[in-house]
Design a protein around this motif. Structure first.
Motif, PDB file in Angstrom:
ATOM      1  N   TYR A 138      23.910  -0.419  -3.505  1.00 33.77           N
ATOM      2  CA  TYR A 138      22.757  -1.090  -2.877  1.00 33.77           C
ATOM      3  C   TYR A 138      21.467  -0.714  -3.622  1.00 33.77           C
ATOM      4  N   GLU A 143      17.367  -0.860  -8.484  1.00 27.36           N
ATOM      5  CA  GLU A 143      16.932  -0.183  -9.716  1.00 27.36           C
ATOM      6  C   GLU A 143      17.148  -1.087 -10.930  1.00 27.36           C
ATOM      7  N   LEU A 146      14.762  -3.901 -11.137  1.00 26.61           N
ATOM      8  CA  LEU A 146      13.411  -3.442 -11.498  1.00 26.61           C
ATOM      9  C   LEU A 146      13.287  -3.219 -12.994  1.00 26.61           C
ATOM     10  N   ALA A 152       5.192  -7.849 -13.911  1.00 28.58           N
ATOM     11  CA  ALA A 152       5.240  -7.182 -12.608  1.00 28.58           C
ATOM     12  C   ALA A 152       5.220  -8.177 -11.447  1.00 28.58           C
TER      13      ALA A 152
ATOM     14  N   SER B 139      17.670  -2.846   3.482  1.00 30.82           N
ATOM     15  CA  SER B 139      16.937  -3.941   2.831  1.00 30.82           C
ATOM     16  C   SER B 139      15.580  -4.169   3.492  1.00 30.82           C
ATOM     17  N   PHE B 142      12.911  -2.124   1.915  1.00 30.18           N
ATOM     18  CA  PHE B 142      12.392  -2.722   0.673  1.00 30.18           C
ATOM     19  C   PHE B 142      11.471  -3.892   0.988  1.00 30.18           C
ATOM     20  N   GLU B 143      11.880  -4.727   1.940  1.00 34.77           N
ATOM     21  CA  GLU B 143      11.017  -5.849   2.323  1.00 34.77           C
ATOM     22  C   GLU B 143       9.643  -5.350   2.780  1.00 34.77           C
ATOM     23  N   LEU B 146       7.514  -4.087   0.025  1.00 34.59           N
ATOM     24  CA  LEU B 146       7.024  -5.191  -0.822  1.00 34.59           C
ATOM     25  C   LEU B 146       5.820  -5.876  -0.194  1.00 34.59           C
ATOM     26  N   ALA B 152       0.608  -5.884  -7.996  1.00 33.80           N
ATOM     27  CA  ALA B 152       2.030  -6.038  -8.340  1.00 33.80           C
ATOM     28  C   ALA B 152       2.551  -4.868  -9.170  1.00 33.80           C
ATOM     29  N   ASP B 153       1.792  -4.419 -10.172  1.00 34.09           N
ATOM     30  CA  ASP B 153       2.300  -3.336 -11.025  1.00 34.09           C
ATOM     31  C   ASP B 153       2.470  -2.043 -10.224  1.00 34.09           C
ATOM     32  N   THR B 155       3.079  -1.969  -6.919  1.00 31.60           N
ATOM     33  CA  THR B 155       4.218  -2.214  -6.019  1.00 31.60           C
ATOM     34  C   THR B 155       5.532  -1.955  -6.755  1.00 31.60           C
ATOM     35  N   VAL B 156       5.614  -2.425  -7.999  1.00 35.44           N
ATOM     36  CA  VAL B 156       6.836  -2.212  -8.789  1.00 35.44           C
ATOM     37  C   VAL B 156       7.116  -0.724  -8.941  1.00 35.44           C
ATOM     38  N   LEU B 159       8.337   0.712  -5.617  1.00 36.14           N
ATOM     39  CA  LEU B 159       9.717   0.310  -5.326  1.00 36.14           C
ATOM     40  C   LEU B 159      10.701   1.068  -6.196  1.00 36.14           C
ATOM     41  N   ASP B 160      10.276   1.357  -7.408  1.00 34.78           N
ATOM     42  CA  ASP B 160      11.128   2.120  -8.307  1.00 34.78           C
ATOM     43  C   ASP B 160      11.386   3.509  -7.712  1.00 34.78           C
ATOM     44  N   ALA B 163      13.810   3.024  -4.670  1.00 29.37           N
ATOM     45  CA  ALA B 163      15.206   2.767  -5.048  1.00 29.37           C
ATOM     46  C   ALA B 163      15.849   4.030  -5.620  1.00 29.37           C
ATOM     47  N   THR B 164      15.135   4.714  -6.512  1.00 33.00           N
ATOM     48  CA  THR B 164      15.674   5.942  -7.099  1.00 33.00           C
ATOM     49  C   THR B 164      15.904   6.993  -6.022  1.00 33.00           C
ATOM     50  N   CYS B 166      16.685   6.462  -2.896  1.00 32.60           N
ATOM     51  CA  CYS B 166      17.902   6.127  -2.147  1.00 32.60           C
ATOM     52  C   CYS B 166      19.145   6.516  -2.936  1.00 32.60           C
TER      53      CYS B 166
END
Lengths: 349, 349
Positions: A138, A143, A146, A152, B139, B142-143, B146, B152-153, B155-156, B159-160, B163-164, B166
């Motif tokens: 998941y 990752e 991304l 971006a 999920s 993540f939503e 976001l 945007a940069d 946010t990316v 999120l990175d 995700a890492t 998790c």
């Protein structure tokens, strides 16, 4: 060779070529690192095979949009419509990773023993490892998504689709479970459920490359619709095949959905036509049912017009999906996407 | 009132104020929609309570960075260091949502019946629903992340980290399971495991606001380190408390980790000092153990210097974490983060 056979051959070749490339990319994106047992379990189903239809859709959409000769551009540094190159192969692996995570957790929930001819992950390993392997895939899918080098703002939109898709899949799975014990499900409820459970991941596969490569909103929307239409048709065709394909070709007992009392578009339509669906098959288990009993049930569904209804619904969805592809340039990759849609409802199994 | 008591009071007040706001935001970010049973199960543990330490860290870091009076700025449209406002409350809820997802799945894996004084989700509902509820929160987190309105940069990058984080939590959980049947785990392996299993989510909580608000890389890195240090100290203190706090205050049998043969920093240190850790407690179950037996085991760990070792390790981590906060402006929110770190190892339970 008929036209449909020639088409099937072209589609299978296109899928096969991309499958090999996806299979090479999976260990690159998901290497077996420490803790090894966790990563081996995470890779277990991915390595066991699969058609890679969703990654194929994603890669074909990228090629159609960029208007390049199929297989001529490097998927790892793929030309965007404006701006720098994008690793669309990473996006393809991300989508397949989500698919694999849902299969691992679904098999636990349905207590299924086999998947793709090998034991389900919770059978090959154990429940704890299977839950954890799914959870690992998941976050890995995020990752990987991304890491496509897309702009971006485009990455944010692609991730938004990915996250919403995962939520929808969970909602669809919950509805599917709910339907099992519900006696007043309508065909429209079923179509809504399979959109959430199955079709949204096709929608993600067809819209994410458009987002990453910088397509306009109308194109993104139509491509998403293509995935939804095709994904729904795919699921309905699965339900038809369960009844119409000989057991030996199907790899499992024909009519098992009926025996297990699973609601499908066919049984829901038949019920709406007044057929006593619960009495179609008396056998209590897949082992106990006879071919004659299945034949009789199929004849009754046929008489109620339910098989034709399902086939027609799938065919209409495929037509709708193909029309949406008109936002794409008229090129070979687009034709393959059209043929792929046709193949999904013409395939024998 | 001693200095430590006064500090504890200030920290608990700061946590309590933010907890209320987080509790109000949770139903806004995670409303109960269709399918209702799925969303009720997803919200079940979140609604059952929790200290909200991670969201509190996230909100305090935002306040310290923006150099505003605590609670003076709207968390929903919080001033970034440069650029437009950010919804840091959404980020706080996202982190708590990840925490709740891991608890639901962990309880299944450990087959625990109770959590936060209520039945675990797989007990209150069922296994299928619990797996699916965890997947839904995954999920949704993540939503929600976001949807902070950050650039945007930024946010990316946030999120990175999410995700890492998790992925690391899954790896840590797999290592924890592996350690249960392993006899050659070293204290350094344990510290690595709790970093992955527990501390990374504190690291995410302290670094994500810095990323979203546009702090420089050095600040992001030091803040991440603060979360890691503090998260590790928190886990080690939990292990110490399991041995040193009376059962009635702890809400469970004192020494239950020892009875269950769980490896902690204390037992691993004792083993390295030559103590026969497996024979510390003879009782086979938490129900059968006597207070006298626990007292004797604690005395042996004390004599081996293991309790002091764990306390010293936690204290060093807290000092290291506090030093890293020097990247922040000298203000009230930063002082609260320092005091929060101290509180984590001074707390009685």
């Amino acid at each position: 060779m008929t036209g449909s056979e020639a088409r099937e051959e072209r589609v299978l070749e296109a899928v096969g070529q991309r499958r090999e490339l996806v299979n090479d990319a999976i260990p690159e994106e998901l290497p077996i690192t420490d803790p090894e047992r966790l990563y081996e379990a995470s890779r277990y189903l991915l390595d066991a095979g699969g058609k890679r239809l969703r990654p194929t859709v994603l890669l074909l959409v990228a090629e159609a949009l960029a208007d390049v000769e199929p297989l001529s551009a490097d998927y790892r540094s793929f030309p965007s419509l404006n701006g720098s190159d994008v690793d669309v192969m990473a996006a393809a692996v991300s989508v397949e990773t989500i698919q694999s995570f849902t299969l691992i957790h679904d098999d636990i929930m349905d207590d299924d023993d086999l998947r793709r001819g090998v034991p389900a992950v919770h059978r090959e390993y154990d429940l704890e490892t299977a839950i954890l392997a799914g959870d690992t895939l998941y976050s890995k899918a995020f990752e990987i998504m991304l890491d496509t080098d897309a702009q971006a703002d485009r990455t944010v939109r692609a991730l938004d689709v990915l996250a919403t898709t995962c939520t929808n899949i969970c909602e669809g799975q919950a509805l599917d479970v709910e339907f099992e014990t519900s006696s007043d499900v309508l065909t429209e409820d079923y179509l809504e459920m399979i959109e959430q459970k199955t079709a949204v991941l096709y929608g993600a596969s067809s819209s994410v490359p458009a987002l990453l490569l910088g397509a306009d909103d109308e194109t993104v929307e139509q491509l998403y619709g293509y995935g939804i239409d095709v994904g729904r048709a795919f699921q309905i065709q699965d339900d038809v095949l369960d009844l119409t394909v000989p057991s030996e070709k199907l790899g499992k007992q024909r009519g098992s959905d009926l025996v297990e009392g699973k609601q499908t578009l066919l049984t829901l339509h038949a019920r709406e036509q007044g057929v006593d669906v619960d009495s179609l098959v008396d056998a209590e288990s897949v082992e106990a049912v006879t071919e004659a009993e299945i034949d009789e049930a199929v004849a009754e569904l046929e008489a109620a017009g339910s098989i034709d209804y399902a086939r027609d619904t799938a065919a209409e969805l495929v037509e709708s999906g193909k029309e949406r592809l008109e936002v794409l340039p008229d090129n070979e990759a687009r034709h393959l996407l059209e043929q792929l849609a046709d193949y999904l409802i013409e395939r024998g199994y």
